[in-house]
Design a protein around this motif. Structure first.
Motif, PDB file in Angstrom:
ATOM      1  N   ARG A   1       5.545  27.481  -8.901  1.00 23.45           N
ATOM      2  CA  ARG A   1       6.552  27.798  -9.919  1.00 23.45           C
ATOM      3  C   ARG A   1       7.924  27.660  -9.284  1.00 23.45           C
ATOM      4  N   PHE A   2       8.828  26.993  -9.993  1.00 21.30           N
ATOM      5  CA  PHE A   2      10.220  26.872  -9.549  1.00 21.30           C
ATOM      6  C   PHE A   2      11.105  26.911 -10.786  1.00 21.30           C
ATOM      7  N   GLU A   3      11.963  27.907 -10.844  1.00 23.37           N
ATOM      8  CA  GLU A   3      12.880  28.049 -11.980  1.00 23.37           C
ATOM      9  C   GLU A   3      14.294  28.240 -11.450  1.00 23.37           C
ATOM     10  N   ASP A   4      15.231  27.582 -12.081  1.00 20.29           N
ATOM     11  CA  ASP A   4      16.646  27.707 -11.750  1.00 20.29           C
ATOM     12  C   ASP A   4      17.409  27.704 -13.063  1.00 20.29           C
ATOM     13  N   GLY A   5      17.960  28.875 -13.424  1.00 19.90           N
ATOM     14  CA  GLY A   5      18.684  28.924 -14.686  1.00 19.90           C
ATOM     15  C   GLY A   5      19.127  30.325 -15.037  1.00 19.90           C
ATOM     16  N   PRO A   6      19.723  30.455 -16.215  1.00 18.21           N
ATOM     17  CA  PRO A   6      20.230  31.767 -16.633  1.00 18.21           C
ATOM     18  C   PRO A   6      19.094  32.717 -17.011  1.00 18.21           C
ATOM     19  N   ALA A   7      19.246  33.958 -16.573  1.00 17.40           N
ATOM     20  CA  ALA A   7      18.262  35.001 -16.870  1.00 17.40           C
ATOM     21  C   ALA A   7      18.899  36.347 -16.558  1.00 17.40           C
ATOM     22  N   VAL A   8      18.223  37.402 -16.944  1.00 17.86           N
ATOM     23  CA  VAL A   8      18.685  38.758 -16.630  1.00 17.86           C
ATOM     24  C   VAL A   8      17.986  39.199 -15.354  1.00 17.86           C
ATOM     25  N   SER A   9      18.768  39.595 -14.360  1.00 18.07           N
ATOM     26  CA  SER A   9      18.204  39.992 -13.069  1.00 18.07           C
ATOM     27  C   SER A   9      17.738  41.440 -13.097  1.00 18.07           C
ATOM     28  N   ASP A  10      17.041  41.833 -12.048  1.00 19.59           N
ATOM     29  CA  ASP A  10      16.622  43.229 -11.887  1.00 19.59           C
ATOM     30  C   ASP A  10      17.799  44.121 -11.482  1.00 19.59           C
ATOM     31  N   TRP A  11      18.924  43.514 -11.122  1.00 21.91           N
ATOM     32  CA  TRP A  11      20.062  44.266 -10.589  1.00 21.91           C
ATOM     33  C   TRP A  11      21.252  44.339 -11.526  1.00 21.91           C
TER      34      TRP A  11
ATOM     35  N   THR B   1      20.734  57.989 -10.331  1.00 20.91           N
ATOM     36  CA  THR B   1      20.739  57.065 -11.465  1.00 20.91           C
ATOM     37  C   THR B   1      20.935  55.633 -10.942  1.00 20.91           C
ATOM     38  N   PRO B   2      19.875  55.016 -10.415  1.00 24.04           N
ATOM     39  CA  PRO B   2      20.011  53.679  -9.829  1.00 24.04           C
ATOM     40  C   PRO B   2      20.462  52.652 -10.858  1.00 24.04           C
ATOM     41  N   ASN B   3      21.229  51.675 -10.377  1.00 20.28           N
ATOM     42  CA  ASN B   3      21.756  50.632 -11.265  1.00 20.28           C
ATOM     43  C   ASN B   3      20.877  49.389 -11.251  1.00 20.28           C
ATOM     44  N   PHE B   4      19.622  49.545 -10.845  1.00 20.65           N
ATOM     45  CA  PHE B   4      18.698  48.419 -10.805  1.00 20.65           C
ATOM     46  C   PHE B   4      17.401  48.848 -11.485  1.00 20.65           C
ATOM     47  N   ASP B   5      16.582  47.861 -11.823  1.00 19.09           N
ATOM     48  CA  ASP B   5      15.303  48.127 -12.475  1.00 19.09           C
ATOM     49  C   ASP B   5      14.360  48.744 -11.444  1.00 19.09           C
ATOM     50  N   THR B   6      13.814  49.891 -11.731  1.00 23.68           N
ATOM     51  CA  THR B   6      12.934  50.569 -10.780  1.00 23.68           C
ATOM     52  C   THR B   6      11.460  50.199 -10.979  1.00 23.68           C
ATOM     53  N   LYS B   7      11.166  49.361 -11.971  1.00 23.69           N
ATOM     54  CA  LYS B   7       9.794  48.875 -12.161  1.00 23.69           C
ATOM     55  C   LYS B   7       9.557  47.675 -11.239  1.00 23.69           C
ATOM     56  N   PRO B   8       8.295  47.396 -10.895  1.00 25.67           N
ATOM     57  CA  PRO B   8       8.012  46.220 -10.071  1.00 25.67           C
ATOM     58  C   PRO B   8       8.528  44.939 -10.730  1.00 25.67           C
ATOM     59  N   ASN B   9       8.927  43.999  -9.917  1.00 22.44           N
ATOM     60  CA  ASN B   9       9.468  42.728 -10.387  1.00 22.44           C
ATOM     61  C   ASN B   9       8.414  41.957 -11.191  1.00 22.44           C
TER      62      ASN B   9
ATOM     63  N   ILE C   1       3.811  37.276   0.746  1.00 26.28           N
ATOM     64  CA  ILE C   1       5.116  37.731   1.225  1.00 26.28           C
ATOM     65  C   ILE C   1       6.061  37.720   0.030  1.00 26.28           C
ATOM     66  N   ALA C   2       6.650  38.876  -0.249  1.00 20.90           N
ATOM     67  CA  ALA C   2       7.589  39.018  -1.364  1.00 20.90           C
ATOM     68  C   ALA C   2       9.011  39.094  -0.818  1.00 20.90           C
ATOM     69  N   VAL C   3       9.885  38.268  -1.363  1.00 24.70           N
ATOM     70  CA  VAL C   3      11.309  38.291  -1.010  1.00 24.70           C
ATOM     71  C   VAL C   3      12.068  38.377  -2.334  1.00 24.70           C
ATOM     72  N   ILE C   4      12.174  39.586  -2.853  1.00 22.90           N
ATOM     73  CA  ILE C   4      12.753  39.816  -4.173  1.00 22.90           C
ATOM     74  C   ILE C   4      14.160  40.377  -3.978  1.00 22.90           C
ATOM     75  N   TYR C   5      15.166  39.552  -4.281  1.00 24.75           N
ATOM     76  CA  TYR C   5      16.573  39.895  -4.041  1.00 24.75           C
ATOM     77  C   TYR C   5      16.760  40.302  -2.584  1.00 24.75           C
ATOM     78  N   GLY C   6      16.197  39.486  -1.703  1.00 19.76           N
ATOM     79  CA  GLY C   6      16.251  39.750  -0.270  1.00 19.76           C
ATOM     80  C   GLY C   6      17.343  38.958   0.415  1.00 19.76           C
ATOM     81  N   PRO C   7      17.177  38.724   1.695  1.00 22.56           N
ATOM     82  CA  PRO C   7      18.226  38.084   2.496  1.00 22.56           C
ATOM     83  C   PRO C   7      18.457  36.623   2.111  1.00 22.56           C
ATOM     84  N   ALA C   8      19.694  36.199   2.221  1.00 17.97           N
ATOM     85  CA  ALA C   8      20.051  34.808   1.903  1.00 17.97           C
ATOM     86  C   ALA C   8      19.430  33.824   2.883  1.00 17.97           C
ATOM     87  N   SER C   9      18.994  34.288   4.031  1.00 19.30           N
ATOM     88  CA  SER C   9      18.376  33.411   5.030  1.00 19.30           C
ATOM     89  C   SER C   9      17.066  32.801   4.531  1.00 19.30           C
TER      90      SER C   9
END
Length: 196
Positions: free
Chosen positions: A169-179, A18-26, A106-114
């Motif tokens: 596209r550049f967005e910075d703000g409140p939203a519901v994450s995949d996690w 029962t994963p606690n994240f969205d299992t659909k593509p981002n 290249i997709a970096v979806i909830y990836g490394p902070a680097s």
């Protein structure tokens, strides 16, 4: 504190029934590739493969890597269920060879902070073909904020690091994450490597 802490933590997450994240593509990633001809895609920190499989279903040739053996096993199984193939490699973002002029996406979806570091973004730019895309979605907070999660990106750092790219596209703000179903601050970027 342990060197193997991240792989162990994500192994536990990805083998859960029962994963606690969205299992659909981002959603951001799928919107970014809509209408684009499929090519070669790299999924950084691919986890259990939801994005890699989603891209492969759309005709992309996908390679992904992650530190979690459990996540990669799930990714391979999900690809088989979907009737697609992908290359899934166990490796870290600091060690994986991104190559030169290799990727259309290249997709970096909830990836490394680097991803917000100039040197890392230079690696991404070198690895992309001209006109290729980088798609980033992650948790965000200002560098000066306390406390910060180790996965948080500072949106100002990220924007500066991608200065050589064309920001589509550049967005910075409140939203519901995949996690997490709770609203939190996210940063979302779709950046294109310049063709010149």
């Amino acid at each position: 504190e342990r060197d193997d802490a991240w792989p162990l933590m994500f192994d536990r997450i990805y083998k859960s029934a029962t994963p606690n994240f969205d299992t659909k593509p981002n959603a951001l990633l799928m919107a970014a590739v809509a209408g684009r001809a499929p090519g070669r895609a790299l999924d950084i920190a691919m986890g259990q493969g939801r994005n890699a499989v989603g891209l492969a279903v759309k005709g992309w040739t996908v390679t992904g890597f992650d530190v979690s053996a459990e996540g990669l096993a799930v990714a391979r199984a999900q690809a088989a269920l979907a009737g697609v193939s992908l290359t899934a490699i166990q490796d870290s973002d600091s060690h994986f060879d991104l190559g030169t002029n290799q990727w259309d996406l290249i997709a970096v979806i909830y990836g490394p902070a680097s991803i917000a570091d100039d040197t890392y973004v230079a690696r991404l730019e070198r690895a992309l073909k001209p006109g290729g895309l980088v798609v980033v979605e992650s948790f965000a907070s200002d560098r000066s904020a306390a406390p910060r999660r180790p996965v948080d990106l500072d949106p100002a750092d990220l924007k500066r690091a991608f200065a050589r790219f064309e920001l589509l596209r550049f967005e910075d703000g409140p939203a519901v994450s995949d996690w997490d179903p709770q609203t939190t601050r996210l940063v979302r970027v779709v950046a294109q490597k310049r063709r010149d």
